[in-house]
Design a protein around this motif. Structure first.
Motif, PDB file in Angstrom:
ATOM      1  N   VAL A   1      -4.877  -2.079   6.963  1.00 55.67           N
ATOM      2  CA  VAL A   1      -3.541  -1.611   6.580  1.00 55.67           C
ATOM      3  C   VAL A   1      -3.547  -0.089   6.418  1.00 55.67           C
ATOM      4  N   ALA A   2      -4.592   0.438   5.778  1.00 54.66           N
ATOM      5  CA  ALA A   2      -4.680   1.896   5.610  1.00 54.66           C
ATOM      6  C   ALA A   2      -4.800   2.598   6.950  1.00 54.66           C
ATOM      7  N   ALA A   3      -5.485   1.953   7.909  1.00 59.56           N
ATOM      8  CA  ALA A   3      -5.655   2.556   9.230  1.00 59.56           C
ATOM      9  C   ALA A   3      -4.311   2.741   9.932  1.00 59.56           C
ATOM     10  N   TYR A   4      -3.361   1.866   9.646  1.00 57.53           N
ATOM     11  CA  TYR A   4      -2.024   2.017  10.229  1.00 57.53           C
ATOM     12  C   TYR A   4      -1.416   3.355   9.832  1.00 57.53           C
ATOM     13  N   PHE A   5      -1.532   3.708   8.552  1.00 57.46           N
ATOM     14  CA  PHE A   5      -0.998   4.992   8.100  1.00 57.46           C
ATOM     15  C   PHE A   5      -1.846   6.148   8.630  1.00 57.46           C
TER      16      PHE A   5
ATOM     17  N   LEU B   1       0.836  -1.202   0.000  1.00 52.97           N
ATOM     18  CA  LEU B   1       0.000   0.000   0.000  1.00 52.97           C
ATOM     19  C   LEU B   1       0.864   1.243   0.000  1.00 52.97           C
ATOM     20  N   GLN B   2       1.963   1.194   0.741  1.00 53.07           N
ATOM     21  CA  GLN B   2       2.860   2.343   0.783  1.00 53.07           C
ATOM     22  C   GLN B   2       3.404   2.668  -0.606  1.00 53.07           C
ATOM     23  N   ASP B   3       3.792   1.630  -1.346  1.00 52.95           N
ATOM     24  CA  ASP B   3       4.297   1.848  -2.702  1.00 52.95           C
ATOM     25  C   ASP B   3       3.207   2.428  -3.603  1.00 52.95           C
TER      26      ASP B   3
END
Length: 345
Positions: A31-35, A2-4
């Protein structure tokens, strides 16, 4: 992963996750919630919201949407928007109609939230199913190229993950995803592909079939992009347009490679307001180039008629010549595309 994807999208400041409550989209939301909790990606500011689309196709769909929204809020995403849509009977099939309604709702939610990116949870398994369905339907390169990792503001960062990976993410995060019963309903071709066809191929051909199909899609995306770029440039160079009529010089069309020629014909149909023609309809339109004298019309989807005007006809026609079909300076016949009626909604 997701970061990429976010880096490739230019580090958007505002992101929406499209979530049905199923394991794939719920894992993506986690995963998005982590960011979102960190507030940045690679030092660039980011905030993450979510949208749940209720298609109203199953009893209790509103409760499923509400449960998914609650889980998203618990993950820390904000705001979380529920969009209820009506899936119209358009004649294009229930799955396609639901997809169109969903994408319209997602785009509206992104506009309301001022989000430049919408994250979708499609996985490698989804991509493999898409390629198999395209093969079964006899589709062309674009269809076999599957889903794009990036299309407009839509991002699919999980196309490299298997469905088992998203289930593992949900388990690790203590999330309880909803399992859509339609995914196992044999009434739908995609469900049969998922439950019966792909497992059988893996059993008979060995593991790695899904990865091979997804790799095929990635290769064909490059080919399709190149051919469509050539076709778009060629169409822009050849087309003569006036109002609802487009004409193409037949001599130049005949000189094109078939892969480009068919795409230019499809591009001309789209330019006057038509829909993507089937391969059979493209063959019928292209066959006009081999006729003597004026010929046609051939009907294409969306109310488009295409016909051939010979050089003699172009030179002889008086004031009744169709708009956009010039007589002066004509050197060869033309393939003419005209919108006869608006497409049926």
């Amino acid at each position: 992963m997701l970061q990429d994807a976010l880096a490739g999208a230019g580090y958007p400041e505002r992101v929406l996750v499209a979530c049905s409550g199923g394991p794939d989209s719920l894992a993506l939301a986690a995963v998005a919630a982590y960011f979102a909790r960190r507030g940045h990606v690679d030092g660039r500011s980011i905030s993450v919201g979510a949208v749940v689309v209720d298609h109203q196709l199953q009893p209790g769909s509103d409760a499923v949407a509400a449960t998914a929204a609650a889980a998203l809020r618990d993950l820390g995403l904000s705001p979380v928007d529920i969009r209820t849509v009506e899936v119209a009977a358009t004649g294009i099939g229930p799955e396609a109609a639901a997809r169109d309604a969903r994408h319209t709702a997602l785009e509206a939610a992104a506009e309301a939230a001022n989000a430049s990116v919408i994250l979708l949870g499609h996985t490698l398994d989804d991509q493999a199913e898409q390629v198999l369905l395209g093969l079964a339907r006899g589709s062309g390169t674009r269809s076999l190229a599957g889903m794009r990792p990036v299309r407009g503001r839509l991002l699919r960062p999980f196309l490299g993950l298997r469905r088992t990976d998203t289930l593992a993410i949900c388990a690790a995060e203590g999330l309880e995803p909803w399992h859509d019963p339609s995914n196992a309903d044999p009434a739908f071709a995609r469900s049969r592909t998922r439950v019966e066809v792909l497992p059988l191929l893996e059993e008979k051909l060995g593991p790695g079939v899904a990865e091979s199909l997804a790799r095929t899609a990635a290769i064909l995306q490059l080919d399709a992009d190149y051919l469509e770029g050539v076709a778009n440039d060629t169409f822009a160079r050849l087309q003569e347009q006036s109002g609802s009529t487009v004409s193409l010089p037949e001599e130049a069309l005949r000189a094109l490679a078939p892969a480009v020629r068919f795409r230019v014909i499809a591009r001309a149909a789209a330019a006057v307001g038509g829909q993507q023609p089937s391969y059979q309809r493209l063959l019928a339109a292209e066959a006009l180039l081999r006729r003597r004298g004026s010929a046609g019309p051939v009907e294409l989807p969306g109310g488009v008629s295409v016909y051939r005007l010979s050089l003699a006809q172009l030179l002889a026609d008086g004031p009744s010549t169709p708009p956009g079909v010039p007589r002066e300076g004509a050197r060869c016949g033309k393939l003419v595309f005209r919108l006869q009626k608006p497409p049926q909604i």
